[in-house]
Enzyme design. Sequence first.
Site, short mmCIF file in Angstrom:
data_model
loop_
_atom_site.label_atom_id
_atom_site.label_comp_id
_atom_site.label_asym_id
_atom_site.label_seq_id
_atom_site.Cartn_x
_atom_site.Cartn_y
_atom_site.Cartn_z
N SER A 19 0.83 -1.21 0.00
CA SER A 19 0.00 0.00 0.00
C SER A 19 0.86 1.25 0.00
O SER A 19 2.07 1.20 0.30
CB SER A 19 -0.92 0.03 1.23
OG SER A 19 -1.88 -1.00 1.19
N SER A 67 -5.74 0.52 -2.19
CA SER A 67 -4.37 0.40 -1.65
C SER A 67 -3.62 1.73 -1.63
O SER A 67 -2.58 1.83 -0.98
CB SER A 67 -3.57 -0.60 -2.49
OG SER A 67 -4.17 -1.86 -2.49
N THR A 68 -4.15 2.71 -2.33
CA THR A 68 -3.40 3.96 -2.49
C THR A 68 -4.20 5.20 -2.12
O THR A 68 -3.77 6.32 -2.41
CB THR A 68 -2.90 4.10 -3.94
OG1 THR A 68 -4.02 3.99 -4.84
CG2 THR A 68 -1.90 3.01 -4.28
N CYS A 104 -4.87 -0.41 8.78
CA CYS A 104 -4.22 -0.86 7.56
C CYS A 104 -2.96 -1.60 7.97
O CYS A 104 -2.00 -1.00 8.45
CB CYS A 104 -3.85 0.30 6.64
SG CYS A 104 -2.91 -0.24 5.18
N ASN A 106 -0.79 -3.21 6.03
CA ASN A 106 0.36 -2.95 5.17
C ASN A 106 1.08 -1.67 5.57
O ASN A 106 2.31 -1.67 5.71
CB ASN A 106 -0.09 -2.87 3.70
CG ASN A 106 -0.13 -4.23 3.04
OD1 ASN A 106 0.88 -4.90 2.94
ND2 ASN A 106 -1.31 -4.66 2.60
N LYS A 274 -14.34 -7.11 5.69
CA LYS A 274 -13.80 -7.56 4.42
C LYS A 274 -14.46 -8.87 4.02
O LYS A 274 -15.00 -9.59 4.86
CB LYS A 274 -12.29 -7.78 4.51
CG LYS A 274 -11.48 -6.56 4.92
CD LYS A 274 -11.60 -5.42 3.94
CE LYS A 274 -10.63 -4.29 4.28
NZ LYS A 274 -10.88 -3.08 3.46
N SER A 305 -11.36 -5.43 -1.12
CA SER A 305 -11.20 -4.24 -0.29
C SER A 305 -11.83 -3.06 -0.99
O SER A 305 -11.58 -2.82 -2.17
CB SER A 305 -9.71 -3.97 -0.04
OG SER A 305 -9.54 -2.81 0.75
N HIS A 310 -8.52 -7.20 -4.25
CA HIS A 310 -7.22 -6.61 -3.94
C HIS A 310 -6.14 -7.19 -4.85
O HIS A 310 -6.19 -8.37 -5.19
CB HIS A 310 -6.88 -6.87 -2.48
CG HIS A 310 -5.79 -6.01 -1.93
ND1 HIS A 310 -4.45 -6.35 -2.04
CD2 HIS A 310 -5.82 -4.82 -1.26
CE1 HIS A 310 -3.72 -5.42 -1.46
NE2 HIS A 310 -4.53 -4.48 -0.99
N MET A 314 -4.37 -7.53 1.76
CA MET A 314 -4.31 -6.54 2.82
C MET A 314 -3.60 -7.14 4.03
O MET A 314 -3.80 -8.31 4.36
CB MET A 314 -5.72 -6.11 3.22
CG MET A 314 -6.56 -5.60 2.06
SD MET A 314 -7.37 -6.93 1.12
CE MET A 314 -8.74 -7.32 2.20
N GLY A 315 -2.77 -6.34 4.70
CA GLY A 315 -2.05 -6.85 5.86
C GLY A 315 -2.98 -7.30 6.97
O GLY A 315 -2.75 -8.33 7.62
#
Length: 392
Positions: A19, A67-68, A104, A106, A274, A305, A310, A314-315
């Site tokens: 991410s 993710s961003t 989050c 990540n 999720k 996600s 994804h 995701m972490g």
Amino acid sequence: MSFAPQIKVAATYMRGGTSKGVFFKLSDLPTDAQQPGPARDALLLRVIGSPDAYGKHTDGMGGATSSTSKTVILSKSQQPDHDVDYLFGQVAIDKAFVDWSGNCGNLTAAVGAFAINSGLVDHDRLPQDGIAKVRIWQANIEKTIVAHVPMSNGGVQETGDFVLDGVTFPAAEVQVDFMDPADAKSALFPTGNLVDQLEVPGVGSFNATFITAGIPTIFLNADELGYNGCELQEAINGDPKALERFETIRAYGGVQMGLLKSPDEAATRQHTPKVAFVAPAADYVSSSGKEVHAQDIDLNVRALSMGKLHHAMMGTAAVAIATAAVIPGTLVNLAAGGGEREFVTFGHPSGTLKVGAEATQADEQWNVTKVSMSRSARVLMDGFVYVPPEQI
């Protein structure tokens, strides 16, 4: 007509795991944004570039994916025996909404480095060379995380040869330990069952494992959904009907988990829960063209996600996967072959990931004490973000 000039806010743009996000020190935010509320949300929305009806984030720091489009606010910890308080905000892309309901995982890998670089960790806790243990209080979920940050010549070492599937270039390895990761406000298995029947009107009936470790997650069997567990992003994200079905499943699952009062509430809580689906290990080719062999993994997992599949994992969902994998009888454990285990290696769209968990059972109740995984992180840019004041 004259307009006020932009305001500038000190910020750091960082990658953590798979991410990216904009990191702030709480004290660097404008005064009215140093407290939770509309002013803070408005600032972060404008920093990321949301809401964007074009879905591109052209006029902001976001990357128009789950993710961003992330933000992080850090401050010296107010908790005993912790170094830094970490607050995560997931910014919606096409809506004027910041979701504060979860962590989050990540970006957690980048929190330790940012905290050290920003002077939030006492100097006497930092080795000149070696590993710094940064004790993080995750404020969204009220949990402790320990990041093991490599140090060299008194500074954070970001370069290295650790390769993380889903990230193009190697970097230094950062081990992250999620301590007692189950939701503090809910049981590890909120329904009390390892497997439930999830009835979704107009969609179907599915076996499901509901778990709250890392992040509230609904695990389903891939074959019950008509998948094989080897799907890449386009197979799901290019199918509007599939995305609509997953969102409906998420909404009804959230109600059954006790997270939502009604399915309609899911629209205002995009970050949690999720949805993920699992399948036994099988060969496939990852999104980078890398061949993943069944003999090298225990199972395949795909997770959604913010309404899309994804690109990796995701972490926080990896924490849920690790926890469920080591508890015999969950759908994740069964997909991995069943039985007792201490770690699991799973396949995801970008490759593979190994995660470990420590779980114990007492009085028929399961408890997970720690989940560990390796990620990497680095600073991408450091300086200021600029925001038009009339738009916040």
